[in-house]
Design a protein around this motif. Structure first.
Motif: not given
Length: 612
Positions: A9-25, A174-178, A385-390, A429-430
């Motif tokens: 994060x010091x090298x590559x500051x985050x500019x986006x969130x894993x929040x997923x936008x829907x048509x109602x938000x 709901x995050x990206x790993x959902x 969450x990503x630790x559960x994928x593999x 993840x499920x």
């Protein structure tokens, strides 16, 4: 646990969130950018009302969010409390809409105020979280204040902050790993009850032979996996205390001679396997001791400062040197070492210390290689969450521990736990399996921290909600010895006193029932009370024809609550009654349906009831 993420994060500051936008938000305001900032080393901000709208902030420093405050020279070594302030404008508010402030990540804990009003608090640095601010938000200028409590390492609002308009809570959670699936684990992993052992403290002898003698007792207790804290030789250079921390590893391919020989270790594993118990060992590969042979042979495998000197992972871990996983040869060495212990000693997996400090792509590569040998258990001391994928079967649920602490110690409502579990469901993840605990070697003894009654009721919950329970050696006796990592202490194993007898009987009944209950190991969890206005936490666990009811009074006063009777339970009713088996009483009893609407519990009373 946070260094690797910190560097990125010091090298590559985050500019986006894993929040997923829907048509109602939709996004209302993005709060990234310049904030005012002030550290609070004396913890006087609350008393002096630093959160109030009219507070004078002319001496506060301007910094950028998102990001850790350590990237600024004046705060590079600061751990503790710090405050953030920002004003923003809302042009128009629709009274028919709902609004929330959404944090992608704050390190570690925080409290939030909007326009001088307290909005809420959050614990844990790895979670996204939100607060509904519909009633606090106003048209025109708004002021937000965030108090951050950094427990150590990097600190701050390190991911984006947004104001959003939404219609359903699920849209925020709901995050990206959902939308992804966790790796599939063997049944013995899903069914595990894990017993953590500090070999030095487990017995006066402090060795493998003493552990081996107790394997039949642990089997009788209902344990199916033992986790041995680090078994390797301990570093002497810059050692802390008399004996040093077992997490300061001097040689990855050797056994601490205080614990015994290779043959002793093999005998312990053989006896455990003969009793149906798996054995995992602590894997400490983020850092080594200062006298590990790797420092002389491969100094390029370590993290160095601007002067070229090897450094510790943080200012507190002075007894260890930080490893650098940018080096591919280090990765090959560590994977070779991990395979060695499985192939030579037939261990069943690893508990991976500060797993978040080691890159996830390394863990994924290592898991591929280890899976070629045998089915194993990989437990991450992390909660991503990503630790559960593999790579991992299990991750730590610090979030549940913190929720229980707030409920039992601070008097918060049990709905805090509902919120944590709901958030977990949407973020991971499920099929993810979480490690549940109310005590481990990094936390105080449960009896000291929660109180005697609180220790039992929190243990009941951690063993009956979805997940895998952990117990730390001596916990089954209600031991209160806070074991030092650096000295020789011995846990107390005593059932002659009232507490020891009560605790041991409790854990034995709980774990053995869980071992035979598919409802607790596989079943869905359904809320069992209709309101959140008292201190009762109750839920059903169901699988096929088995139904289990867990009900607990999390307060020190008597309560009466109302239990739900849904369509499934109605099928169990015969002549206006339901037949239960009381696990802790060890007997059957019949309850009238009328009693479900008037269920009484004494202070800290709990029940584990089965309908089969």
């Amino acid at each position: 646990m946070k260094k690797f993420l910190y560097i990125l994060l010091l090298i590559f500051p985050i500019s986006c969130s894993s929040l997923k936008y829907t048509s109602d938000m939709k996004m209302l305001v993005e709060l990234d950018g310049k904030w005012l900032f002030k550290i609070d080393p004396e913890d006087k901000g609350l008393e002096q009302l630093w959160y109030s709208s009219n507070f004078d902030r002319t001496d506060w420093t301007e910094i950028e969010v998102p990001g850790f405050w350590e990237r600024y020279a004046n705060f590079s070594k600061y751990d503790g409390i710090a405050w953030y302030y920002k004003s923003f404008r809302i042009e128009k508010i629709d009274k028919s809409k709902k609004y929330a402030i959404f944090f992608s990540g704050v390190d570690d804990d925080c409290g939030v105020w909007l326009n001088g009003e307290f909005v809420g608090e959050h614990r844990g640095y790895s979670d996204e979280f939100y607060f509904d601010i519909t009633k606090f938000l106003k048209q025109g200028i708004n002021e937000i204040v965030v108090m951050v409590i950094d427990q150590g390492g990097p600190g701050g609002i390190y991911k984006p902050v947004k104001i959003v308009e939404y219609s359903k809570v699920e849209e925020l959670l709901k995050g990206e790993f959902y939308y992804k699936k966790a790796r599939t684990s063997p049944d013995w992993v899903k069914d595990a009850v894990i017993y953590e052992i500090f070999p030095r403290a487990f017995s006066p002898e402090g060795n493998f032979k003493a552990i081996e003698k107790e394997i039949p007792r642990l089997k009788d207790l209902g344990i199916s996996v033992i986790w041995l804290m680090p078994i390797h030789p301990i570093g002497e250079i810059k050692r802390k205390g008399t004996y040093g921390s077992p997490y300061s590893i001097r040689d990855y391919f050797q056994i601490n001679p205080d614990y015994g020989t290779e043959d002793d270790f093999k005998s312990l594993i053989k006896t455990a396997h003969q009793n149906g118990i798996k054995v995992i060992i602590d894997l400490v590969i983020n850092h080594t001791s200062w006298d590990n042979n790797l420092i002389k042979e491969h100094p390029d495998w370590y993290v160095k400062d601007e002067n070229g000197d090897i450094i510790p992972p943080n200012s507190d871990w002075t007894d260890v040197a930080d490893l650098n996983y940018d080096n591919p040869e280090l990765r090959k060495y560590m994977i070779k070492m991990m395979k060695y212990w499985i192939e030579k000693f037939d261990i069943d997996g690893y508990r991976c210390d500060v797993a978040e400090l080691v890159p996830i792509d390394f863990w994924n590569e290592a898991r591929d290689e280890l899976d070629k040998i045998k089915p194993i258990l990989m437990l991450a001391e992390g909660s991503l969450p990503e630790q559960h994928l593999k790579a991992f079967d299990l991750t730590y649920s610090w979030n549940v521990y913190d929720a229980l602490a707030r409920i039992v110690r601070k008097g918060h409502l049990p709905s805090v736990l509902d919120a944590v579990l709901q958030s977990e469901m949407y973020k991971f993840p499920k099929g993810s399996i979480r490690l549940r605990f109310n005590e481990n070697h990094d936390k105080p003894r449960a009896v000291r921290y929660f109180g005697e009654n609180g220790a039992l009721v929190s243990a009941l919950i951690t063993a009956t909600i979805p997940g895998v329970p952990l117990i730390y050696n001596g916990q089954e006796y209600g031991d209160t010895t806070n074991i030092s990592l650096f000295e020789k202490q011995t846990i107390k194993k005593d059932t002659s006193d009232e507490r020891g007898k009560k605790f041991y009987a409790f854990y034995k009944k709980l774990f053995n029932f869980r071992k035979n209950s598919l409802a607790l190991r596989r079943g869905e969890m359904i809320k069992a009370i209709t309101t959140n206005d008292d201190k009762v936490y109750a839920f059903w666990r169901r699988f096929d024809n088995e139904t289990v009811l867990v009900i607990a009074n999390l307060s020190n006063w008597g309560v009466t609550t109302k239990l739900k009777i849904d369509d499934v339970l109605k099928k169990k009713i015969i002549n206006g009654t339901v037949k239960f088996y009381d696990v802790f009483e060890g007997k059957n009893f019949v309850m009238r349906v009328d009693d479900f609407t008037n269920f009484k519990l004494e202070p800290f009373e709990f029940k584990l009831l089965s309908i089969n």
